[in-house]
Enzyme design. Structure first.
Site, PDB file in Angstrom:
ATOM      1  CG  HIS A  60      29.536   0.226  93.685  1.00 36.33           C
ATOM      2  ND1 HIS A  60      28.904   1.111  94.541  1.00 36.33           N
ATOM      3  CD2 HIS A  60      30.662   0.861  93.274  1.00 36.33           C
ATOM      4  CE1 HIS A  60      29.612   2.224  94.625  1.00 36.33           C
ATOM      5  NE2 HIS A  60      30.690   2.096  93.868  1.00 36.33           N
ATOM      6  CB  CYS A  85      24.877  -0.236  99.665  1.00 36.78           C
ATOM      7  SG  CYS A  85      25.086  -0.797  97.964  1.00 36.78           S
TER       8      CYS A  85
END
Length: 506
Positions: free
Chosen positions: A168, A264
């Site tokens: 990511h 996150c």
């Protein structure tokens, strides 16, 4: 505490490492302590609450990764683009996040079901609100970026991720207050690094080393001048403090086992809208058609590989497999690239493989006039060894004197249109030269894998073929040379005959 800044979090009551969908999960199935995870999460939540407001979404059984709320979606103002998870292990989270956003009065936009996009994990706003950095390559598709630009009315800068450990964007990239950027350059391809360098001045770039990167130092929560992270080296802390940042470390080792850390575990839901900033997205998409023994000859796999390796993405729109061994197959692909320059490079190489536009999209080639002897127009098409045709006035014209590394000059004669390969040094003022990649096709006889293996000549398959877009290759080499120089290294250049032919030896 700043009331104007809010984050969405989710308690790790249901958290565990139940499956493997990234490299960090390997070897960690059911090895995370839920009690320790809860303790670490609570400490992070407490730190954030001292500086902002925290909203909570209820955890759900069977969806252990809901704790990573950064992937719920992407929020700007009262608009949110809901995530479309790539892996089925997380797709069940989507309706719960959708309900939370709708209950809070957000306008929710949903992408097509077959178009992965994983929210603020792969899309990060410049902290000045000037543009949106958007990652692609592992979890999110490049084709999602035009939707983000349209729905959120913001410029999107596409960055290609290269290291599967940093699957990511937020695992290796963190825009900070004041226009600073904390990032790990090796996680990106050279073209993306160049884009970053063009947007962020050197004094604002804080490039980190691998030791900090694997501790998820870039997976940081930034609130004004405060950065909250799992762990940072003394050197990194000093660099951050030198630009006015206050570094707060809080261990998040239990979440690293699943491939996440501070960023996150949070989703900023109060991203301000700058009214003077509007949508801009350079992503281009085109359709191509391939025909022949696509599987036996390896053409389809070579086409897909070159699209991805050059920085693009693809979608198979149609694949008609030949019924028998001697039958030919056809495939239609949608090709996307982060900008026009990359698209031109991809299309040039696909043309070499025999790709053409679908019949309904075929258009004439572009011609430009030579204004100086021996100088072709910008972006002129470079010929290959393969028989080529160009489309002029809705008519396909076979190119004469076929050869490599030449221009294609089109002239009108009494007997009709004539297209010829001509060396760069031989072009004359007033001649019409083919530019770009529209309306060009190469003609190949269908061949099987066995036939192709018998051929000795394979230069065109090499990654260093001179047909590659020169501008991009130069950009990539220049960036790599700068990196070597900055690290105190030395560069040795072994130049080929092209240096002599172009006068570069002078």
């Amino acid at each position: 505490m700043t009331d104007s800044i809010r984050f969405l979090m989710c308690s790790p009551d249901k958290y565990d490492v139940d499956y493997v969908i990234n490299p960090w999960m390997e070897g960690n199935i059911h090895k995370s302590s839920r009690d320790r995870a809860l303790e670490q999460w609570q400490k992070l939540c407490y730190i954030i609450k001292e500086h902002a407001v925290v909203d909570l979404v209820e955890p759900q059984s069977g969806w252990p990764d809901m704790v990573f709320t950064a992937n719920a979606g992407l929020v700007l103002g009262k608009n949110v683009v809901l995530s479309r998870f790539l892996h089925k292990e997380r797709q069940g989270e989507e309706p719960y996040f959708n309900t939370w956003f709708e209950d809070k009065g957000y306008t929710v936009y949903e992408l097509p079901k077959d178009l992965p996009f994983e929210g603020a994990g792969d899309a990060l706003f410049d902290r000045e609100g000037r543009w949106l950095w958007a990652g692609y390559g592992f979890r999110s598709e490049l084709d999602s970026h035009p939707y983000l630009a349209k729905w959120l009315d913001i410029e999107v800068v596409s960055l290609r991720l290269m290291d599967e450990r940093f699957y990511h964007l937020d695992t290796c990239f963190c825009p900070l207050t004041g226009g600073y950027l904390l990032y790990y350059p090796p996680a990106f391809d050279s073209y993306s690094n160049r884009l970053i360098e063009m947007r962020v001045p050197p004094e604002k770039r804080i490039a980190i080393e691998e030791t900090d990167a694997v501790n998820f130092a870039c997976n940081t929560v930034n609130i004004d001048q405060i950065v909250v992270m799992n762990k940072a080296s003394d050197e990194l802390k000093q660099r951050l403090e030198a630009v006015g940042m206050t570094v707060i470390e809080t261990p998040l080792t239990e979440f690293l086992k699943a491939g996440g850390a501070a960023k996150c575990l949070t989703l900023r839901v109060t991203e301000p809208v700058r009214t003077e900033v509007h949508a801009s997205i350079p992503v281009e998409s085109r359709s191509i058609r391939l025909a022949g023994h696509l599987l036996d000859s390896g053409i389809i796999s070579r086409a897909i590989d070159l699209i991805v390796e050059t920085g693009g993405s693809f979608q198979v729109l149609n694949f008609d497999l030949g019924e028998q061994r001697q039958s030919t197959s056809t495939a239609e692909l949608k090709v996307s690239a982060p900008d026009h320059q990359v698209m031109e490079e991809i299309m040039t190489q696909l043309i070499d493989l025999g790709a053409v536009a679908p019949p309904q999209e075929v258009c004439d080639t572009n011609l430009e006039t030579v204004t100086q002897d021996g100088v072709a127009p910008d972006d002129f098409y470079v010929s290959t060894i393969y028989p080529t045709e160009v489309r002029v006035h809705c008519e396909w014209v076979k190119v004469q004197n076929q050869r490599m590394d030449a221009t294609i000059v089109v002239t009108e004669t009494d007997s009709g249109l004539v297209a010829k390969c001509k060396l760069l040094r031989d072009v004359k003022v007033g001649e019409q030269v083919v530019v770009g990649v529209e309306g060009i096709r190469t003609i190949r006889k269908p061949e099987s894998h066995e036939q192709r293996n018998k051929k000795e000549f394979s230069f065109m398959g090499a990654g260093v073929s001179s047909e590659r877009r020169v501008e991009l290759v130069v950009e990539q080499i220049a960036w790599e040379m700068r990196q070597i120089r900055d690290q105190g290294g030395k560069v040795i250049v072994t130049a080929g005959p092209v240096v002599i032919h172009t006068g570069g030896s002078q």
